[in-house]
Design a protein around this motif. Structure first.
Motif, PDB file in Angstrom:
ATOM      1  N   MET A  54      45.255 -56.094 -29.225  1.00  0.00           N
ATOM      2  CA  MET A  54      45.895 -55.669 -27.984  1.00  0.00           C
ATOM      3  C   MET A  54      45.637 -54.194 -27.706  1.00  0.00           C
ATOM      4  SD  MET A  54      49.510 -57.542 -27.587  1.00  0.00           S
ATOM      5  CE  MET A  54      49.788 -58.886 -28.700  1.00  0.00           C
ATOM      6  N   LYS A  55      45.610 -53.387 -28.737  1.00  0.00           N
ATOM      7  CA  LYS A  55      45.325 -51.965 -28.559  1.00  0.00           C
ATOM      8  C   LYS A  55      43.918 -51.775 -27.989  1.00  0.00           C
ATOM      9  CE  LYS A  55      48.419 -49.892 -31.962  1.00  0.00           C
ATOM     10  NZ  LYS A  55      48.510 -49.149 -33.236  1.00  0.00           N
ATOM     11  N   LYS A  56      42.963 -52.564 -28.481  1.00  0.00           N
ATOM     12  CA  LYS A  56      41.596 -52.492 -27.959  1.00  0.00           C
ATOM     13  C   LYS A  56      41.560 -52.886 -26.488  1.00  0.00           C
ATOM     14  CE  LYS A  56      39.186 -53.499 -32.303  1.00  0.00           C
ATOM     15  NZ  LYS A  56      38.395 -54.501 -33.020  1.00  0.00           N
ATOM     16  N   GLU A  57      42.214 -53.998 -26.160  1.00  0.00           N
ATOM     17  CA  GLU A  57      42.224 -54.476 -24.780  1.00  0.00           C
ATOM     18  C   GLU A  57      42.943 -53.481 -23.869  1.00  0.00           C
ATOM     19  OE1 GLU A  57      43.378 -58.615 -24.325  1.00  0.00           O
ATOM     20  OE2 GLU A  57      42.491 -59.066 -26.260  1.00  0.00           O
ATOM     21  N   LEU A  58      44.028 -52.908 -24.362  1.00  0.00           N
ATOM     22  CA  LEU A  58      44.761 -51.920 -23.582  1.00  0.00           C
ATOM     23  C   LEU A  58      43.891 -50.707 -23.303  1.00  0.00           C
ATOM     24  CD1 LEU A  58      47.453 -51.125 -22.306  1.00  0.00           C
ATOM     25  CD2 LEU A  58      48.156 -50.222 -24.521  1.00  0.00           C
ATOM     26  N   LYS A  59      43.154 -50.265 -24.288  1.00  0.00           N
ATOM     27  CA  LYS A  59      42.259 -49.112 -24.115  1.00  0.00           C
ATOM     28  C   LYS A  59      41.194 -49.423 -23.056  1.00  0.00           C
ATOM     29  CE  LYS A  59      40.521 -45.264 -26.222  1.00  0.00           C
ATOM     30  NZ  LYS A  59      41.272 -44.053 -26.038  1.00  0.00           N
ATOM     31  N   GLU A  60      40.626 -50.640 -23.110  1.00  0.00           N
ATOM     32  CA  GLU A  60      39.615 -51.037 -22.131  1.00  0.00           C
ATOM     33  C   GLU A  60      40.205 -51.059 -20.718  1.00  0.00           C
ATOM     34  OE1 GLU A  60      38.005 -54.802 -23.371  1.00  0.00           O
ATOM     35  OE2 GLU A  60      37.266 -53.972 -25.261  1.00  0.00           O
ATOM     36  N   ILE A  61      41.417 -51.579 -20.588  1.00  0.00           N
ATOM     37  CA  ILE A  61      42.057 -51.641 -19.275  1.00  0.00           C
ATOM     38  C   ILE A  61      42.369 -50.229 -18.783  1.00  0.00           C
ATOM     39  CG2 ILE A  61      44.120 -52.405 -18.026  1.00  0.00           C
ATOM     40  CD1 ILE A  61      44.097 -54.886 -19.871  1.00  0.00           C
ATOM     41  N   GLN A  62      42.782 -49.347 -19.676  1.00  0.00           N
ATOM     42  CA  GLN A  62      43.054 -47.965 -19.287  1.00  0.00           C
ATOM     43  C   GLN A  62      41.790 -47.289 -18.759  1.00  0.00           C
ATOM     44  OE1 GLN A  62      44.792 -46.695 -23.004  1.00  0.00           O
ATOM     45  NE2 GLN A  62      46.845 -46.672 -22.137  1.00  0.00           N
ATOM     46  N   LEU A  63      40.659 -47.546 -19.411  1.00  0.00           N
ATOM     47  CA  LEU A  63      39.397 -46.966 -18.947  1.00  0.00           C
ATOM     48  C   LEU A  63      39.018 -47.504 -17.566  1.00  0.00           C
ATOM     49  CD1 LEU A  63      37.337 -46.990 -22.275  1.00  0.00           C
ATOM     50  CD2 LEU A  63      38.353 -45.009 -21.113  1.00  0.00           C
ATOM     51  N   ILE A  64      39.219 -48.802 -17.362  1.00  0.00           N
ATOM     52  CA  ILE A  64      38.945 -49.411 -16.058  1.00  0.00           C
ATOM     53  C   ILE A  64      39.850 -48.785 -15.006  1.00  0.00           C
ATOM     54  CG2 ILE A  64      39.179 -51.550 -14.703  1.00  0.00           C
ATOM     55  CD1 ILE A  64      38.298 -53.051 -17.291  1.00  0.00           C
ATOM     56  N   PHE A  65      41.126 -48.611 -15.346  1.00  0.00           N
ATOM     57  CA  PHE A  65      42.075 -48.031 -14.404  1.00  0.00           C
ATOM     58  C   PHE A  65      41.679 -46.603 -14.037  1.00  0.00           C
ATOM     59  CE2 PHE A  65      46.046 -45.908 -13.230  1.00  0.00           C
ATOM     60  CZ  PHE A  65      46.497 -46.760 -12.240  1.00  0.00           C
ATOM     61  N   GLU A  66      41.255 -45.830 -15.015  1.00  0.00           N
ATOM     62  CA  GLU A  66      40.815 -44.459 -14.752  1.00  0.00           C
ATOM     63  C   GLU A  66      39.608 -44.443 -13.816  1.00  0.00           C
ATOM     64  OE1 GLU A  66      40.165 -42.472 -18.487  1.00  0.00           O
ATOM     65  OE2 GLU A  66      42.242 -42.797 -19.109  1.00  0.00           O
ATOM     66  N   LYS A  67      38.658 -45.356 -14.064  1.00  0.00           N
ATOM     67  CA  LYS A  67      37.476 -45.434 -13.204  1.00  0.00           C
ATOM     68  C   LYS A  67      37.868 -45.828 -11.789  1.00  0.00           C
ATOM     69  CE  LYS A  67      33.023 -47.674 -12.701  1.00  0.00           C
ATOM     70  NZ  LYS A  67      32.240 -48.846 -13.003  1.00  0.00           N
ATOM     71  N   GLN A  68      38.780 -46.791 -11.677  1.00  0.00           N
ATOM     72  CA  GLN A  68      39.227 -47.223 -10.361  1.00  0.00           C
ATOM     73  C   GLN A  68      39.948 -46.087  -9.633  1.00  0.00           C
ATOM     74  OE1 GLN A  68      41.496 -50.669 -11.527  1.00  0.00           O
ATOM     75  NE2 GLN A  68      39.842 -52.060 -10.927  1.00  0.00           N
ATOM     76  N   THR A  69      40.712 -45.298 -10.366  1.00  0.00           N
ATOM     77  CA  THR A  69      41.403 -44.160  -9.764  1.00  0.00           C
ATOM     78  C   THR A  69      40.390 -43.190  -9.170  1.00  0.00           C
ATOM     79  OG1 THR A  69      43.269 -44.368 -11.287  1.00  0.00           O
ATOM     80  CG2 THR A  69      42.977 -42.226 -10.206  1.00  0.00           C
ATOM     81  N   GLU A  70      39.328 -42.920  -9.905  1.00  0.00           N
ATOM     82  CA  GLU A  70      38.272 -42.043  -9.396  1.00  0.00           C
ATOM     83  C   GLU A  70      37.645 -42.621  -8.126  1.00  0.00           C
ATOM     84  OE1 GLU A  70      35.398 -41.133 -12.439  1.00  0.00           O
ATOM     85  OE2 GLU A  70      36.962 -40.536 -13.845  1.00  0.00           O
ATOM     86  N   GLU A  71      37.403 -43.941  -8.126  1.00  0.00           N
ATOM     87  CA  GLU A  71      36.808 -44.586  -6.958  1.00  0.00           C
ATOM     88  C   GLU A  71      37.743 -44.503  -5.751  1.00  0.00           C
ATOM     89  OE1 GLU A  71      35.781 -48.555  -8.131  1.00  0.00           O
ATOM     90  OE2 GLU A  71      34.135 -47.888  -9.395  1.00  0.00           O
ATOM     91  N   VAL A  72      39.037 -44.703  -5.984  1.00  0.00           N
ATOM     92  CA  VAL A  72      40.007 -44.620  -4.892  1.00  0.00           C
ATOM     93  C   VAL A  72      40.024 -43.211  -4.316  1.00  0.00           C
ATOM     94  CG1 VAL A  72      42.483 -44.649  -4.352  1.00  0.00           C
ATOM     95  CG2 VAL A  72      41.469 -46.521  -5.656  1.00  0.00           C
ATOM     96  N   ILE A  73      40.045 -42.225  -5.183  1.00  0.00           N
ATOM     97  CA  ILE A  73      40.050 -40.827  -4.733  1.00  0.00           C
ATOM     98  C   ILE A  73      38.784 -40.517  -3.947  1.00  0.00           C
ATOM     99  CG2 ILE A  73      39.921 -38.429  -5.525  1.00  0.00           C
ATOM    100  CD1 ILE A  73      41.802 -39.302  -7.850  1.00  0.00           C
TER     101      ILE A  73
END
Length: 85
Positions: A54-73
């Protein structure tokens, strides 16, 4: 504007996954502590494996979220820089 809205929608889905995995991780960590208290090594190892996954999956989702945040901005910036006809 459609591109921006799509990006925000995708980010909201990712946020839901992020919150789900955080809650599940916390739940598993509570179980882990209970098992330690009971000193049940077999089940403890199993829950530790689940926690690590779960920690691995959470880290992957966090990275995706960060990338999406950059795209939104970036999309928002482009929207505000593009003259409206």
């Amino acid at each position: 504007m459609d591109h921006f809205n799509r990006l925000v929608s995708e980010q909201m889905v990712t946020m839901e996954k992020l919150l789900y995995f955080q809650a599940e991780l916390e739940r598993c960590q509570e179980i882990e502590e209970e098992l330690r208290g009971l000193q049940n090594e077999t089940k403890l190892e199993s829950i530790q494996i689940d926690i690590n996954q779960m920690k691995k999956e959470l880290k992957e989702i966090q990275l995706i979220f960060e990338k999406q945040t950059e795209e939104v901005i970036n999309s928002y910036r482009e929207m505000n820089l593009t003259p409206i006809l």
